[in-house]
Design a protein around this motif. Structure first.
Motif, PDB file in Angstrom:
ATOM      1  N   VAL A   1     -11.942   3.004  11.976  1.00  0.00           N
ATOM      2  CA  VAL A   1     -12.458   1.669  11.658  1.00  0.00           C
ATOM      3  C   VAL A   1     -12.014   0.666  12.726  1.00  0.00           C
ATOM      4  CG1 VAL A   1     -12.281  -0.198   9.952  1.00  0.00           C
ATOM      5  CG2 VAL A   1     -12.555   2.154   9.190  1.00  0.00           C
TER       6      VAL A   1
ATOM      7  N   CYS B   1      -5.618   4.932  11.429  1.00  0.00           N
ATOM      8  CA  CYS B   1      -6.816   4.915  10.574  1.00  0.00           C
ATOM      9  C   CYS B   1      -7.578   6.237  10.683  1.00  0.00           C
ATOM     10  CB  CYS B   1      -7.728   3.763  10.959  1.00  0.00           C
ATOM     11  SG  CYS B   1      -9.291   3.805  10.065  1.00  0.00           S
ATOM     12  N   PRO B   2      -7.777   6.936   9.548  1.00  0.00           N
ATOM     13  CA  PRO B   2      -8.444   8.242   9.620  1.00  0.00           C
ATOM     14  C   PRO B   2      -9.949   8.111   9.824  1.00  0.00           C
ATOM     15  CG  PRO B   2      -7.929   7.720   7.346  1.00  0.00           C
ATOM     16  CD  PRO B   2      -7.347   6.610   8.175  1.00  0.00           C
ATOM     17  N   LYS B   3     -10.494   6.904   9.701  1.00  0.00           N
ATOM     18  CA  LYS B   3     -11.953   6.744   9.771  1.00  0.00           C
ATOM     19  C   LYS B   3     -12.400   5.962  11.001  1.00  0.00           C
ATOM     20  CE  LYS B   3     -12.643   9.233   6.407  1.00  0.00           C
ATOM     21  NZ  LYS B   3     -13.332  10.506   6.638  1.00  0.00           N
TER      22      LYS B   3
ATOM     23  N   ALA C   1      -7.144  -3.712   6.580  1.00  0.00           N
ATOM     24  CA  ALA C   1      -8.379  -3.193   5.960  1.00  0.00           C
ATOM     25  C   ALA C   1      -9.208  -4.318   5.349  1.00  0.00           C
ATOM     26  CB  ALA C   1      -8.047  -2.156   4.896  1.00  0.00           C
TER      27      ALA C   1
ATOM     28  N   PRO D   1      -9.262  -1.448  12.568  1.00  0.00           N
ATOM     29  CA  PRO D   1      -9.045  -2.752  11.907  1.00  0.00           C
ATOM     30  C   PRO D   1      -8.405  -3.786  12.841  1.00  0.00           C
ATOM     31  CG  PRO D   1      -7.552  -1.083  11.011  1.00  0.00           C
ATOM     32  CD  PRO D   1      -8.532  -0.365  11.873  1.00  0.00           C
TER      33      PRO D   1
ATOM     34  N   CYS E   1     -14.509   2.130   6.107  1.00  0.00           N
ATOM     35  CA  CYS E   1     -13.179   2.068   5.480  1.00  0.00           C
ATOM     36  C   CYS E   1     -13.192   2.726   4.108  1.00  0.00           C
ATOM     37  CB  CYS E   1     -12.737   0.619   5.364  1.00  0.00           C
ATOM     38  SG  CYS E   1     -11.207   0.421   4.443  1.00  0.00           S
ATOM     39  N   ILE E   2     -12.185   3.557   3.824  1.00  0.00           N
ATOM     40  CA  ILE E   2     -12.088   4.226   2.529  1.00  0.00           C
ATOM     41  C   ILE E   2     -10.941   3.671   1.681  1.00  0.00           C
ATOM     42  CG2 ILE E   2     -13.189   6.368   3.318  1.00  0.00           C
ATOM     43  CD1 ILE E   2     -10.365   7.571   3.643  1.00  0.00           C
ATOM     44  N   ASN E   3     -10.417   2.505   2.082  1.00  0.00           N
ATOM     45  CA  ASN E   3      -9.339   1.841   1.335  1.00  0.00           C
ATOM     46  C   ASN E   3      -8.120   2.740   1.115  1.00  0.00           C
ATOM     47  OD1 ASN E   3     -11.207  -0.160   1.157  1.00  0.00           O
ATOM     48  ND2 ASN E   3     -11.497  -0.036  -1.058  1.00  0.00           N
ATOM     49  N   CYS E   4      -7.777   3.517   2.133  1.00  0.00           N
ATOM     50  CA  CYS E   4      -6.658   4.443   1.963  1.00  0.00           C
ATOM     51  C   CYS E   4      -5.317   3.732   2.178  1.00  0.00           C
ATOM     52  CB  CYS E   4      -6.781   5.597   2.942  1.00  0.00           C
ATOM     53  SG  CYS E   4      -6.625   5.109   4.669  1.00  0.00           S
ATOM     54  N   LEU E   5      -5.360   2.556   2.800  1.00  0.00           N
ATOM     55  CA  LEU E   5      -4.185   1.699   3.014  1.00  0.00           C
ATOM     56  C   LEU E   5      -3.174   2.251   4.024  1.00  0.00           C
ATOM     57  CD1 LEU E   5      -3.583   0.333  -0.587  1.00  0.00           C
ATOM     58  CD2 LEU E   5      -5.216  -0.378   1.142  1.00  0.00           C
ATOM     59  N   LEU E   6      -3.540   3.275   4.773  1.00  0.00           N
ATOM     60  CA  LEU E   6      -2.629   3.746   5.825  1.00  0.00           C
ATOM     61  C   LEU E   6      -2.341   2.606   6.805  1.00  0.00           C
ATOM     62  CD1 LEU E   6      -3.893   7.319   6.817  1.00  0.00           C
ATOM     63  CD2 LEU E   6      -2.487   6.613   4.883  1.00  0.00           C
ATOM     64  N   CYS E   7      -3.365   1.793   7.065  1.00  0.00           N
ATOM     65  CA  CYS E   7      -3.193   0.712   8.053  1.00  0.00           C
ATOM     66  C   CYS E   7      -2.141  -0.304   7.587  1.00  0.00           C
ATOM     67  CB  CYS E   7      -4.528   0.038   8.338  1.00  0.00           C
ATOM     68  SG  CYS E   7      -5.436  -0.493   6.885  1.00  0.00           S
TER      69      CYS E   7
HETATM   70  S1  SF4 Z   1      -6.573   2.955   7.556  1.00  0.00           S
HETATM   71 FE1  SF4 Z   1      -8.761   2.695   8.052  1.00  0.00          FE
HETATM   72  S2  SF4 Z   1      -9.873   3.623   6.316  1.00  0.00           S
HETATM   73 FE2  SF4 Z   1      -7.743   3.341   5.651  1.00  0.00          FE
HETATM   74  S3  SF4 Z   1      -7.737   1.331   4.604  1.00  0.00           S
HETATM   75 FE3  SF4 Z   1      -7.177   0.977   6.757  1.00  0.00          FE
HETATM   76  S4  SF4 Z   1      -9.103   0.484   7.796  1.00  0.00           S
HETATM   77 FE4  SF4 Z   1      -9.630   1.459   5.826  1.00  0.00          FE
END
Ligand code: SF4
Ligand code: FES
Lengths: 132, 249
Positions: free
Chosen positions: B220, B216-218, B173, B222, B150-156
């Motif tokens: 993860v 989520c771009p990574k 996240a 969630p 997770c890069i804490n981008c907050l898209l989720c």
């Molecule tokens: S979208 Fe994915 S990478 Fe971005 S905050 Fe949420 S869990 Fe982390």
């Protein structure tokens, strides 16, 4: 004095703003058909308890074309509900490790759907056999 | 040949003069290698220096450039204008968060949540330096690795209507990170973190919409962390009737 004045946007109509949410509402909405169908079956049980005449009246009421239409609609809704239910299943469970490998999401969804289909036809066969 | 251009519509908000956000359209020179982030950078550099937005790495790893792009939560450095050209592109601050200014959201709530999950290993058994490092098998690493991306981008969060409706929900996240530490074989603080999982703000706010994992771009996932913890929470609840004193609260 702080110049901060964070603006909070309204959530009104949130589910119409993204096709993904519209689909979510539709698949959640199909649950209403599940509930309605359970209601029909419970009514049948009640009629059965009330005796033969009540039961037969209920059976003939079911022959009504409107009822048959509803059943077709409910079948479509329940099939879609089942599909979406198994589609999100891989997201809801811990990883399944088979032979040192994680089972893919599609393998989980696929097996779920296969088991559900087999169970439906199995039940149908049993009931068919009893009714003959 | 005339230069190609593309229109970028930005949701603007300046707290010192605007009562509410409004849209503003800019015309930006277009080349097919331009990201949406480069588009808004062009606006700031050449058209309107007051435009505010966050960015840093421009390679999808710092997590600071998240925006709604045509209504979809996206990293603007990873989204390309060519995928919209010649149509107009709409950008807006991430949904469900208060807008601080233009495309900048207020992250205060998230930072508090991040602190509350204790996002660090609380060792099961403290070891001295002489005892050496903690060892882990590849399987033990696999249990949490994905959630540590997770890069804490907050898209989720911008993809989660339940967070939009109840900003107190700990959210995707933070729960994914909570899970990341809970399933780490070196960690011993699961019982403490479960209190948050089980709480009013915890996992049962989730109705399995699943869009968080989609955006989520990574990778993860969630939603998976949240939903696994519904099971954990239920187990926690029933087991406390069986456990002698000192079981999970
Ligand atoms: S979208 Fe994915 S990478 Fe971005 S905050 Fe949420 S869990 Fe982390
Ligand atoms: S600028 Fe770092 S993720 Fe986009």
């Amino acid at each position: 004095m702080s110049k901060r004045r964070p603006y909070v946007r309204s959530m009104d109509g949130w589910w119409r703003k993204n096709p993904y949410f519209v689909e979510y509402m539709i698949h959640e909405g199909t649950a209403l058909f599940v509930a309605a169908y359970a209601g029909i079956l419970l009514t049948g049980l009640l009629r059965l308890a009330q005796g033969e005449a009540a039961w037969n009246a209920w059976l003939s009421a079911l022959q009504n074309p409107w009822y048959i239409c509803f059943h077709l609609l409910a079948l479509a809704a329940l099939t879609y509900h089942t599909y979406t239910w198994f589609k999100i299943m891989p997201r809801t469970m811990p990883p399944v490790i088979v032979g040192g490998q994680r089972l893919s999401a599609w393998a989980i969804t696929g097996s779920g759907l296969a088991v559900a289909t087999a169970a439906c036809f199995g039940l149908l066969a049993v009931v068919w056999g009893m009714a003959r | 040949m005339a230069e190609k251009t593309i229109e970028i519509e930005v949701l603007r908000y300046h707290p010192e003069k605007d009562r509410e956000p409004h849209r503003q359209v800019f015309e930006v020179p277009f080349t097919d290698d331009m990201s949406v982030l480069q588009g808004v950078q062009y606006i700031k550099d050449y058209l309107d220096g007051s435009l505010s937005f966050r960015w840093s790495c421009r390679m999808a790893i710092c997590g600071s450039c998240g925006m709604m792009i045509n209504g979809i939560p996206s990293l603007s450095c990873q989204t390309f204008l060519r995928d919209y050209y010649p149509a107009r592109v709409r950008v807006e601050a991430l949904s469900h968060f208060p807008i601080e200014r233009d495309l900048v959201i207020s992250m205060d709530g998230f930072i508090e949540k991040l602190e509350s999950i204790q996002p660090y290993i609380i060792p099961k058994e403290p070891r001295t330096l002489e005892q050496g490092e903690y060892l882990q098998t590849p399987e033990q690493l696999d249990a949490y690795e994905q959630f540590s991306s997770c890069i804490n981008c907050l898209l989720c969060y911008a993809a989660c209507p339940q967070f939009g409706l109840n900003p107190d929900f700990v959210g995707p996240a933070a729960i994914a990170l909570l899970h990341r530490y809970n399933v780490d074989s070196r960690d011993g603080a699961k019982a403490e973190r479960m209190e948050l999982v089980n709480s009013e703000e915890g996992v049962f706010n989730c109705t399995a919409v699943g869009y968080c994992s989609e955006v989520c771009p990574k990778h993860v996932d969630p939603a998976n962390a949240v939903n696994q913890n519904k099971t954990n929470s239920a187990a926690d609840y029933f087991l406390r009737f069986l456990a002698p004193k000192g079981g999970a609260k």
